[in-house]
Design an enzyme around this catalytic site. Structure first.
Site, mmCIF file in Angstrom:
data_model
loop_
_atom_site.group_PDB
_atom_site.id
_atom_site.type_symbol
_atom_site.label_atom_id
_atom_site.label_comp_id
_atom_site.label_asym_id
_atom_site.label_seq_id
_atom_site.Cartn_x
_atom_site.Cartn_y
_atom_site.Cartn_z
ATOM 1 N N ASN A 175 42.650 45.997 38.242
ATOM 2 C CA ASN A 175 41.288 45.648 38.663
ATOM 3 C C ASN A 175 41.057 44.152 38.826
ATOM 4 O OD1 ASN A 175 41.557 45.587 35.808
ATOM 5 N ND2 ASN A 175 39.334 45.649 35.565
ATOM 6 N N GLU A 271 43.028 44.849 25.246
ATOM 7 C CA GLU A 271 41.659 44.918 25.756
ATOM 8 C C GLU A 271 41.515 46.238 26.480
ATOM 9 O OE1 GLU A 271 39.031 43.814 29.188
ATOM 10 O OE2 GLU A 271 39.419 41.842 28.282
#
Length: 534
Positions: A175, A271
């Site tokens: 992303n 993350e």
């Protein structure tokens, strides 16, 4: 049943304003330059979500290729860690300048590989430049030897040293292919490590572009190895060979990565996902909050771990806020041009589109109301979906609790600040949050009670993420460890304490017997407390 956007452009190609197409940007010469030094015995391909067309054939690694990449990285790392830290930091500062000078080329790649609008692609330029400047300036201070008070003042001299871990295994997502590849690798490099990275194949050109630019800035070529391949096949091969693991991706995969690292007693930072909340208090400015919600919810088509998916609005301002938020959302321009102008681009894959469609359609079937958007836009491209606002969402609708990772936000009204806080915290995730108020004191007090790694006041996500001297990361199911600041570089190091005892040993001496020594130390410890030694 759904509202449509009133003023959408209808591009049919990925052509830019000057007529460039994907083929003009991703030339055979560019691909040859970017893939130089990338290990791979096979061939794989990447595609653009704008049209689905193939962008390039790329090297595909086998497990044997991964092993060879780690061998090269280990050899190179031994020499790289001997380079003085200020010279390593200078590489990052040169890289900073090169990224800004040559941003047009990588902006094209980011757009073609992710489908995002150009302004959102530029967020990656900003983030990487800020990180390169910060660690280029601050790394020597973060890594310098530190003196500590010893066990016996004046007699025990203590220094803390920081050594690189060795070779960092990094799994980078699709992303944010520039920021979440090289942006996370920069502190590892300046700390003296090598990196073997597995980026997502569909966005690998951007990561390889960053590698070539960093090599031009002075990084030894073998210090950064890139391997491509199917995640379930190549990912474990990378994770199982690293001296430390850096992973950004889904919570489910993050758990598996953590288990593999733990089995080898290797550290990791993760993350992971989020179901981030934005709280609009009764004293918030509806215009500013609505504009901020558009940025917080729909940047990169919502394919951002820290984007807003739950929006809690006080009933006193809900009508005014929603009128403005819906109007701004309906006015958004969708497009695929390789130029500034579009407010939102495409989703990245059929899987993302299917998940977004499933969440919205199921919510509508169970009684939710679509205030804006709510449908795919195949007239713009195969993976476009309108920015969507839902109201009336409740459990067990999937969109209520699951991460959508798309341009969809659910709006909830509340009457009491404590209610809003409880709702914002009612999730296993804890990555990011946003609070809107005209009272800084009130907003800060509420922010401190939200269980997330970052909270932004009067903005969605950019201030906290861009403030790279401060740590960024998640609580709960949103991950382990932090990027940015001192934690973002020290995690790539091993701490070593060197204690030098002088004049007298830590044992009976000067004719003292054991009991006398114990009595002497007891009195000494009481004195140290009385004189407020730490």
């Amino acid at each position: 049943m759904t509202d449509t956007l009133d003023s959408q452009p209808v591009p049919s190609t990925t052509a830019a304003a000057d007529g460039r197409t994907a083929a003009d940007v991703v030339t055979p010469e560019l691909v040859a330059r970017l893939t130089a030094g990338v290990a791979g015995s096979g061939t794989t391909a990447c595609h653009t979500p704008f049209t689905g067309q193939k962008l390039a054939d790329l090297p595909e690694a086998t497990p044997e290729d991964v092993e060879r990449a780690f061998r090269r990285a280990r050899r190179a790392q031994r020499d790289w860690e001997r380079v003085p830290v200020r010279r390593r930091a200078a590489v990052l500062l040169r890289f900073h300048d090169l990224v800004l000078e040559r941003q047009r080329e990588v902006l094209d790649l980011i757009q073609l590989e992710t489908g995002k609008a150009r302004l959102h692609a530029h967020e990656e330029i900003q983030a990487v430049s800020i990180a390169a400047r910060h660690y280029g300036r601050k790394a020597p201070a973060y890594l310098r030897p530190r003196r500590h008070q010893g066990a016996v003042p004046l007699l025990t001299h203590v220094r803390e040293l920081r050594h690189p871990r060795g070779v960092v295994a990094q799994i980078a997502p699709w992303n944010y292919p520039l920021e979440l590849s090289v942006g996370d690798a920069l502190p590892a490099f300046v700390a003296g490590n090598a990196v073997v990275m597995k980026p997502d194949t569909e966005t690998a050109l951007t990561a390889m572009w960053a590698r070539r630019l960093l090599i031009e800035a002075g990084l030894p070529e073998d210090v950064w190895q890139i391997v491509l391949g199917d995640g379930p096949v190549i990912g474990p091969e990378v994770v199982d060979r690293g001296d430390y693991v850096s992973f950004t991706g889904s919570t489910a995969t993050g758990r598996a990565v953590a288990q593999r690292a733990a089995a080898r007693l290797v550290g990791c930072s993760l993350e992971l996902g989020g179901k981030n909340a934005m709280i609009v208090l009764d004293d918030a400015d509806p215009d500013k909050a609505a504009a901020g919600a558009v940025r917080g919810c729909f940047s990169s088509a919502g394919q951002l771990c820290i984007s807003i998916e739950r929006l809690y609005v006080h009933e006193a301002v809900a009508d005014a806020f929603l009128e403005r938020f819906v109007a701004r959302t309906k006015a958004m321009r969708l497009g695929s041009a390789l130029a500034y102008g579009a407010d939102m681009g495409s989703l990245v894959s059929r899987a993302q589109l299917d998940n977004v469609t499933r969440h919205v359609d199921e919510a509508v079937e169970k009684g939710a109301t679509v205030l804006a958007g709510g449908r795919p836009r195949p007239d713009l491209g195969p993976l476009f979906y309108e920015p969507t606002i839902l109201e009336g969402v409740s459990a067990p609708m999937a969109v209520c609790a699951e991460e959508t990772f798309g341009p969809v936000v659910s709006v909830y009204r509340f009457s009491d600040e404590e209610e809003a806080l409880a709702l914002a915290n009612a999730t296993p995730y804890g990555l990011n949050a946003s609070v809107w108020s005209t009272s800084p004191r009130r907003a800060r007090a509420l922010a401190a009670r939200i269980r997330t790694g970052t909270v932004n006041i009067n903005e969605g996500y950019a201030p906290a993420y861009g403030s790279v001297q401060a740590p960024m990361g998640g609580m709960g199911d949103s991950g382990l460890g932090r990027r940015h600041g001192s934690e973002g570089i020290l995690k790539y190091t091993e701490a070593q304490t060197v204690a030098h005892q002088r004049l007298l040993p830590m044992a009976p001496s000067l004719g003292m017997d054991q009991e006398g020594y114990a009595d002497f130390m007891t009195r000494s410890l009481k004195a140290l407390k009385a004189f407020r030694f730490r």
